[in-house]
Structure formats: C-alpha cells, structure tokens
Design an enzyme around this catalytic site. Structure first.
Site, PDB file in Angstrom:
ATOM      1  N   HIS A 319      -3.550 -43.061  -3.715  1.00 50.42           N
ATOM      2  CA  HIS A 319      -3.019 -41.970  -2.889  1.00 50.42           C
ATOM      3  C   HIS A 319      -3.884 -40.715  -3.063  1.00 50.42           C
ATOM      4  O   HIS A 319      -4.354 -40.127  -2.085  1.00 50.42           O
ATOM      5  CB  HIS A 319      -1.563 -41.720  -3.306  1.00 50.42           C
ATOM      6  CG  HIS A 319      -0.905 -40.529  -2.685  1.00 50.42           C
ATOM      7  ND1 HIS A 319       0.267 -40.616  -1.959  1.00 50.42           N
ATOM      8  CD2 HIS A 319      -1.227 -39.199  -2.684  1.00 50.42           C
ATOM      9  CE1 HIS A 319       0.617 -39.422  -1.530  1.00 50.42           C
ATOM     10  NE2 HIS A 319      -0.273 -38.536  -1.977  1.00 50.42           N
ATOM     11  N   GLU A 320      -4.075 -40.311  -4.325  1.00 47.65           N
ATOM     12  CA  GLU A 320      -4.802 -39.060  -4.592  1.00 47.65           C
ATOM     13  C   GLU A 320      -6.269 -39.171  -4.179  1.00 47.65           C
ATOM     14  O   GLU A 320      -6.826 -38.238  -3.612  1.00 47.65           O
ATOM     15  CB  GLU A 320      -4.680 -38.673  -6.068  1.00 47.65           C
ATOM     16  CG  GLU A 320      -3.242 -38.414  -6.533  1.00 47.65           C
ATOM     17  CD  GLU A 320      -2.498 -37.373  -5.708  1.00 47.65           C
ATOM     18  OE1 GLU A 320      -3.145 -36.447  -5.178  1.00 47.65           O
ATOM     19  OE2 GLU A 320      -1.265 -37.494  -5.574  1.00 47.65           O
ATOM     20  N   HIS A 323      -7.042 -38.452  -0.605  1.00 48.04           N
ATOM     21  CA  HIS A 323      -6.945 -37.060  -0.133  1.00 48.04           C
ATOM     22  C   HIS A 323      -8.290 -36.336  -0.056  1.00 48.04           C
ATOM     23  O   HIS A 323      -8.465 -35.442   0.773  1.00 48.04           O
ATOM     24  CB  HIS A 323      -6.057 -36.235  -1.067  1.00 48.04           C
ATOM     25  CG  HIS A 323      -4.595 -36.317  -0.759  1.00 48.04           C
ATOM     26  ND1 HIS A 323      -4.090 -36.270   0.509  1.00 48.04           N
ATOM     27  CD2 HIS A 323      -3.516 -36.415  -1.585  1.00 48.04           C
ATOM     28  CE1 HIS A 323      -2.763 -36.345   0.460  1.00 48.04           C
ATOM     29  NE2 HIS A 323      -2.393 -36.454  -0.805  1.00 48.04           N
ATOM     30  N   ASP A 332      -0.427 -35.431   3.727  1.00 51.39           N
ATOM     31  CA  ASP A 332       0.892 -35.967   3.411  1.00 51.39           C
ATOM     32  C   ASP A 332       1.815 -35.686   4.580  1.00 51.39           C
ATOM     33  O   ASP A 332       2.304 -34.566   4.736  1.00 51.39           O
ATOM     34  CB  ASP A 332       1.447 -35.318   2.135  1.00 51.39           C
ATOM     35  CG  ASP A 332       0.675 -35.753   0.910  1.00 51.39           C
ATOM     36  OD1 ASP A 332       0.475 -36.974   0.743  1.00 51.39           O
ATOM     37  OD2 ASP A 332       0.264 -34.883   0.119  1.00 51.39           O
TER      38      ASP A 332
HETATM   39 ZN   LIG Z   1      -0.455 -36.475  -1.412  1.00 52.97          ZN
END
Ligand SMILES: [Zn+2]
Length: 369
Positions: A319-320, A323, A332
């Site tokens: 997830h990170e 980004h 998000d």
């Molecule tokens: Zn996030």
C-alpha cells in the site's frame, strides 16, 4: 465487515465494559442504564454541527515566515458531538484537509498519506455544545508555496475521504486570502537520521531489534507479493475476478495500467534503498510522504497486524510503496475491503488509483482466480 461496523462493535464493547465495571462496584441497574444513555448522547458530528473558522496573523508572509493559520472548531449544535482527530488539525495535519489555491491552481499537498486503522476512542475529539477548540498549523510544512502569489485557503475535510469511518463529518470553512512570498518546499522530517542497514535493500530507523526482525520478514513477504502480482499480470489479460473485484472494468489498457504499477512496486522493493521507520505511534497502520521515496513510517496497527493476509504488514508495505510519486502515485480514495470493492464498481478510475485496492489485489485473500 466494514470499518464502520467494526467501529460500532468496539463502541458497544466499550459500553458493555463500563456496565460490568459499575456492576462490580455493586451499583444499581439504573446507573448502568444511565451510563449507556450518556454514551449514546455523544454522536458523530454531521454537516452543520461544527462551525470552522480560519484566521491568519498577518495578510502577507515573507519567504522566511511560516504560513500560520489558526483553525477554530465550534460545536454549534445542542448535543455533544465527536469528530475523528485526523480529520482535524488538533494533533497536527495528517491529511489533505485544506484547499490551497493560487490563481485557481491547487498548491500540491506534500504531507503524510496514511493507511488508517479502525479508530480507537482516543482518536476522537469530543466537543460539548458551544465548546471551541483552536489549533495553529504551519501550512508551509505541508503545502507547496514555491510560487509567489496570493493564495486562497479554505478548510475542507470532505476532500476525497472515504465514508467508511465513523466521525467523517465534512467540516468546512469559509476562505481566507494571504499573500505568500515563494519558498522551496522542505518537508518537516527531511532531516531524519539515516537508518541502520539490515539487508541488501532494506534499512530501518527507530526500530527495536525485535521490530527489525518483524520488518524484515514483512519486507520479504511484500517482495513475494509484488513478484506474484507481476507474474499474474504478465499472463493473458482478461476480465478475471481478481482484476475486476479490485479494479473494476476490464480493458487491456486498464490491465496494463495496473501491470505498470506493480512492475514499479516490484522494482522499488528489489532495487531501491527502502527505509522502514518505526518511530510513529499513531493508531494507524503507516504513512509516507509521496515525494520522499522510499521511507515508510509504520505505526501502532502495523504491529498488531498479521505478517500476510488481509490488512497485513506485508500488504501495508505494498500500500505505502504504491503511494510514492515515482512508483505508482496512488491516493487513498477508499479504505478497507468492502469500500474498495464498492469503489471498483462505482468508480474504476479511482480504484486504479487507490492504494488499498493495490494492497488487496496483492494480498489476494481470500484467493481469487
Ligand atoms: Zn494510503
């Protein structure tokens, strides 16, 4: 279960705990009922409950000045209401909560991008009727003021936040104008100490030795997730249930977008110097600054998560990593599996830009073909 329901369940468990505590002191049943009623009196703020006002100390800021804005939130309703602190500036700015524009062009948000966990009681700010809370924030530590201009500044927590957390209250203010002399953006954690090298491409900062071990295990599992995703996406493109569940409408272009994202994610895990920083103690899973690759700050929920599977440590690292602007530049738009699935149906374009959708695709739990 949605985050919303989980939050509500926690609330009930808290209410039940307070009942049994009173019971232990031999309190009569009516007092227990009173305790329940007073808990029910605190509800999530809805639009119009909390007035937000901005003020600035001066109308022009030199390049050496901070861009200080005071945000005052007042409960104008007749009930005690609660709002999530991370949708307010009371603990510092942790989300893109302002609309900052110059000549109609938005100033870039360079602040933290979190993966939030189910809110804890301490994540809420309770406001009694008539109560006000003021916070001062330095917007120059979060937004890009490199252009000399008159900026229009407004508080707007509605932004692009998901609606799956309790306490999403869509706070907004009127705007203030301020002249700002341009200055280069330097993010507030830029001076963080270099980490300790523990593996080929992974280093850690502010981690105990136990945590270094956990982070290393999670990092290796994240690499496996990224490899598996690339292998899967290198197969014949088609409307598979794994693709459409998380990213919605199938087309070869959409498939290739996601393949490009995971190829970048895999390459970052395999070839870049990734730093995992254990210094965060927020209730969230983790956060990053999109323009500061490849440093990932892991927080409390990370440590109670499993190593792999849904909302795991390895998945959080996926997830990170997604980004970072130089990786897949995701945002998000929705948190949690059920909201991410709904997003794939309602807005596939956003699903393809949503960090949790990438995480769930990589975790593939339960497994979809
Ligand atoms: Zn996030």
């Amino acid at each position: 279960m949605s985050l919303n329901l989980r939050g509500r369940l926690n609330w009930w468990m808290g209410a039940l705990a307070s009942v049994s505590l009173l019971g232990a002191c031999g309190a009569p049943d009516e007092r227990a009922e009173d305790a329940l009623e007073s808990n029910e009196a605190v509800r999530d703020a809805v639009a119009g409950d909390v007035a937000v006002k901005l003020s600035v100390g001066k109308s022009a800021m030199a390049a050496r000045d901070n861009v200080l804005v005071t945000v005052t939130m007042t409960n104008v309703s007749s009930r005690t209401v609660r709002v999530l602190k991370w949708h307010t500036p009371v603990d510092g700015l942790k989300e893109d909560l302002f609309k900052v524009t110059a000549d109609g062009v938005a100033a870039e948000y360079n602040g933290r991008h979190y993966k939030w966990a189910t809110p804890q009681a301490t994540d809420y700010l309770n406001l009694a009727p008539g109560e006000s809370v003021s916070s001062k924030v330095d917007l120059a530590s979060v937004y890009d003021f490199s252009k000399t201009a008159t900026y229009d500044i407004r508080f707007d927590s509605a932004g692009h936040h998901d609606a799956t957390h309790d306490g999403v209250s869509q706070l907004s203010s009127g705007s203030v104008s301020v002249f700002v002399e341009g200055r280069p953006f330097v993010h507030p954690e830029a001076e963080a100490a270099p980490g300790t090298v523990t593996a080929m491409a992974l280093s850690t900062a502010n981690c105990s030795s136990t945590r270094v071990t956990s982070v290393t295990t999670a990092f290796n599992s994240a690499k496996t997730y990224a490899n598996n995703a690339v292998t899967y996406l290198s197969g014949t493109p088609s409307a598979t249930s794994r693709f459409t569940t998380w990213f919605g409408t199938y087309s070869s272009t959409n498939w290739n977008t996601i393949k490009t994202h995971f190829t970048s994610i895999k390459s970052a895990f395999d070839t870049k110097s990734v730093i995992v920083d254990c210094g965060c103690s927020d209730s969230a899973y983790a956060y990053v600054y999109k323009n500061s690759p490849y440093r990932i700050y892991v927080c409390n929920a990370f440590w109670s998560a499993p190593n792999t599977g849904t909302d795991s440590r390895a998945g959080t690292l996926i997830h990170e990593m997604s980004h970072f602007t130089v990786v897949a530049d995701t945002d998000d738009w929705a948190y949690g599996q059920s909201a991410a699935k709904s997003l794939a149906t309602s807005n596939p374009t956003r699903a393809r830009d949503n960090a949790d959708s990438h995480e769930y695709f990589a975790e593939n739990t339960p497994s979809l073909p």
